[in-house]
Design an enzyme around this catalytic site. Structure first.
Site, PDB file in Angstrom:
ATOM      1  N   SER A  48       0.832  -1.207   0.000  1.00  0.00           N
ATOM      2  CA  SER A  48       0.000   0.000   0.000  1.00  0.00           C
ATOM      3  C   SER A  48       0.859   1.247   0.000  1.00  0.00           C
ATOM      4  CB  SER A  48      -0.880   0.001   1.252  1.00  0.00           C
ATOM      5  OG  SER A  48      -1.463   1.271   1.452  1.00  0.00           O
ATOM      6  N   TYR A  65      -2.348  -0.292   9.968  1.00  0.00           N
ATOM      7  CA  TYR A  65      -2.538  -0.839   8.621  1.00  0.00           C
ATOM      8  C   TYR A  65      -1.238  -0.717   7.820  1.00  0.00           C
ATOM      9  CZ  TYR A  65      -4.021  -1.095   3.738  1.00  0.00           C
ATOM     10  OH  TYR A  65      -4.118  -1.422   2.406  1.00  0.00           O
TER      11      TYR A  65
END
Length: 343
Positions: A136, A161
């Site tokens: 990501s 995350y």
């Protein structure tokens, strides 16, 4: 540039197949006659009806096999590898969302760390031609230098995350080094489009408009220093992945692990993005649309800017995303109106 095109004789395992990117990638491969094994636990992080609607579109393909299962269950993953012996694995199953990770850390460790470990172990014991996995843009944290390049320092994640995604890259590198697994990590930059994730801002803004509610914008109302996002249309993401599938990193004497940005290389101010969404809704509805806006402070874990350098990807497979924000958002809005308002 000498890259191999997709090989339909191979078996492709796609985790997160009922998810946004997983669905579109599965469909693209199935359209080309590939044998696709899709795995998903169909969790209720967002509307499961949308996940089932995606799967419905994959069902008619004879070369599609769907398994409801969780990558954090080691026995499930081992059995799948044993039975189907996939040649190429694309791990898109993950607990997504930056803000959600602040309230629900457990599921991130379960899915993104333990789940990914299980995938790596399976690739170790049942060797594959290539493991492609989702990282990501959040790994860049609050980096000030833009555009973000794959060689940048990424040791200061600002959300759990992001930490799990950075961990995935480290784990993949180690397994590549120890067991010679060809692996490629993809740092996705704000993916959007039809059948997208309802927890994403553009989707939520559209929901709010039809519910007659104001939208919340987390930029303190500071238009001079507005948030920038590198919004990337789903078709561009899928093409980038597809081009990489048959092209693992195999440089001599190097660990066969590479990381690529997949972003639009053209960041938009959040307010400009919102303006484009209003315009696309106006086009679809045949009337002037303007959101009722409420400005709030930036949320913990959010970053001020995301901006991808895509030079490495272009060099590797000759591809650079090019869908404009207006074109991509219009496709999303047209789908949304058709899916939610014409039922």
């Amino acid at each position: 540039m000498n890259y191999k095109s997709l090989d339909p004789s191979k078996t492709y395992l796609i985790t997160g197949a009922a998810g946004f990117i997983g669905f579109f990638l599965s469909r693209k491969l199935l359209e080309q006659g590939c044998n696709v094994i899709g795995v998903d636990n169909i969790n209720d992080y967002y509307d499961v009806k949308l996940k089932y609607a995606r799967l419905e579109q994959l069902k008619p393909y004879e070369t599609f096999t769907f398994i409801k299962g969780d990558i954090s269950d080691k026995a499930t993953i081992t059995n799948i590898f044993e039975e189907y012996k996939p040649n190429i694995v694309v791990n898109l199953a993950a607990q997504a969302g930056v803000r959600y990770s602040i309230e629900n850390p457990d599921v991130y460790i379960q899915s993104n760390i333990i789940g990914f470990y299980n995938i790596l172990e399976a690739c170790r014991h049942y060797p594959v031609d290539h493991l492609v996995y989702a990282s990501s843009s959040s790994v860049y944290g609050a980096n000030k230098k833009v555009p973000f390049e794959e060689t940048d320092f990424v040791d200061n994640p600002v959300s759990l995350y992001a930490s799990t995604k950075k961990s995935n890259e480290l784990m993949a590198h180690t397994y590549s080094h120890l067991y010679n697994i060809p692996a490629t990590g993809l740092r996705f930059f704000t993916v959007y489009g039809p059948m997208g994730r309802p927890d994403m801002a553009y989707f939520g803004f559209t929901d709010k408009y039809f519910a007659g509610e104001p939208i919340k914008i987390f930029n303190n109302g500071d238009f001079e220093n507005d948030l920038y996002r590198d919004f990337t249309f789903i078709d561009d993401i899928v093409e980038g992945i597809e081009r990489l599938l048959s092209n693992p990193s195999v440089e001599e004497k190097a660990v066969p692990h590479k990381v690529f940005n997949i972003g639009n290389n053209n960041p938009e101010k959040l307010m400009a993005f919102i303006g484009a969404l209003e315009k696309c809704l106006s086009n679809a509805l045949g009337k002037e649309v303007e959101f009722d806006k409420v400005f709030e402070p930036i949320k913990p874990g959010d970053v001020p800017a995301t901006y991808a350098s895509t030079d490495l990807l272009q060099k590797a497979v000759g591809f650079k995303p090019e869908t404009s924000i207006e074109e991509g958002l219009q496709k999303f809005v047209d789908w949304y109106v058709d899916y939610y308002l014409k039922k």
